[in-house]
Design a protein around this motif. Sequence first.
Motif, PDB file in Angstrom:
ATOM      1  N   ASN A  41      -3.421   0.915  -3.515  1.00  0.00           N
ATOM      2  CA  ASN A  41      -3.250  -0.501  -3.197  1.00  0.00           C
ATOM      3  C   ASN A  41      -2.792  -1.213  -4.463  1.00  0.00           C
ATOM      4  OD1 ASN A  41      -3.387  -3.133  -2.333  1.00  0.00           O
ATOM      5  ND2 ASN A  41      -5.623  -3.238  -2.338  1.00  0.00           N
TER       6      ASN A  41
ATOM      7  N   VAL B  74      -6.217  -3.818   4.089  1.00  0.00           N
ATOM      8  CA  VAL B  74      -5.796  -2.643   3.321  1.00  0.00           C
ATOM      9  C   VAL B  74      -6.783  -1.492   3.460  1.00  0.00           C
ATOM     10  CG1 VAL B  74      -6.906  -3.452   1.195  1.00  0.00           C
ATOM     11  CG2 VAL B  74      -4.976  -1.871   1.060  1.00  0.00           C
TER      12      VAL B  74
ATOM     13  N   GLN C 202      -3.284  -8.769   4.008  1.00  0.00           N
ATOM     14  CA  GLN C 202      -3.657  -7.870   2.918  1.00  0.00           C
ATOM     15  C   GLN C 202      -5.124  -7.461   2.972  1.00  0.00           C
ATOM     16  OE1 GLN C 202      -1.266  -6.787   0.994  1.00  0.00           O
ATOM     17  NE2 GLN C 202      -2.528  -5.458  -0.274  1.00  0.00           N
TER      18      GLN C 202
ATOM     19  N   VAL D 104       0.883  -1.157   0.000  1.00  0.00           N
ATOM     20  CA  VAL D 104       0.000   0.000   0.000  1.00  0.00           C
ATOM     21  C   VAL D 104       0.927   1.214   0.000  1.00  0.00           C
ATOM     22  CG1 VAL D 104      -1.817   1.244   1.197  1.00  0.00           C
ATOM     23  CG2 VAL D 104      -1.723  -1.254   1.329  1.00  0.00           C
TER      24      VAL D 104
END
Length: 304
Positions: free
Chosen positions: A162, A144, A141, A58
């Motif tokens: 992202n 995010v 993940q 990110v």
Amino acid sequence: MRLGLIFSEVFQGFRRNVSMVISVILVTFVSLTFVGAAILTQSQVGKLHDYWEDRAQVEIFMCTSTAIGDNCTDGNATPEQIEDVRAQLGGGTLGPLIANVQEITQADAYQSIIDQRGEEYASVFAPDSINASFRVNLKDQSQVTVIEEAFHSTKGVQEVKNQMKYLEPLFQALQVATYLAVGIAALMLIAAILLIATTIRLSAVARRKEIGIMRLVGASNRFIQTPFVLEGVLAAFIGSVLASAALWAAVQFGVLGYLTDRVTFIQSWIGLNDVWVVIPIIVGLGVVLSALSAGFAIRRWLRT
């Protein structure tokens, strides 16, 4: 003795219907190759997704002198704004979610562009027009959105990107390829099942006198049916072995011997271990479907 007689009948059926048996082998081979390819493709998609998910970042882009947006009304992000972002990433709320953070200053980003594109671009880009950034690797993940929401309205932050969003179209395309392979495999399996049933009926018609004699001497239906079922199973087994060999060759020479050396940005490939997992599946599928198809066909024929 009975076993020898059964296998003698099986090989007689093979000799009498050579062209149909070859057709069954080829159709089974093609259909099971597609089945195996679909399974291996899905496995490769999973490996790629896991590989890039662990490495996708990110990226938090700080404002530049030319940036436009609600968070960039004062031009370049100030040292205080940069420190605020740094503090949040290392704080008690976001810190436990983050594996590591890499900070890229404007000077570092500017020098990276010059190194990539050449010194002739030094006059094209101004250092204060290049974003300073924070590259964040998450432990999970799926979290995010927490990072995106945390810096959505933070002063000095121009954008939060992202990287996985850029990879999703690739994964979707690979999924579509998997579904196409599964669809083709299903159609080919149906064709193989129908062809096996047709072959067994033709074999039974060609040996109707022998079947009649066997009934007269008291042979059971199971004894009569067994050679015909074994014909279908043996033909399908040969086709599944050929499909297994084709998949092994494709992975050994196509993936490991060719793609791994040429497609270097992908580090996680399927291997022979994945093939050895798939082979029992396609062999078992071929044998079971052929046995069911042949058994149904000969039982139905014997009732007529």
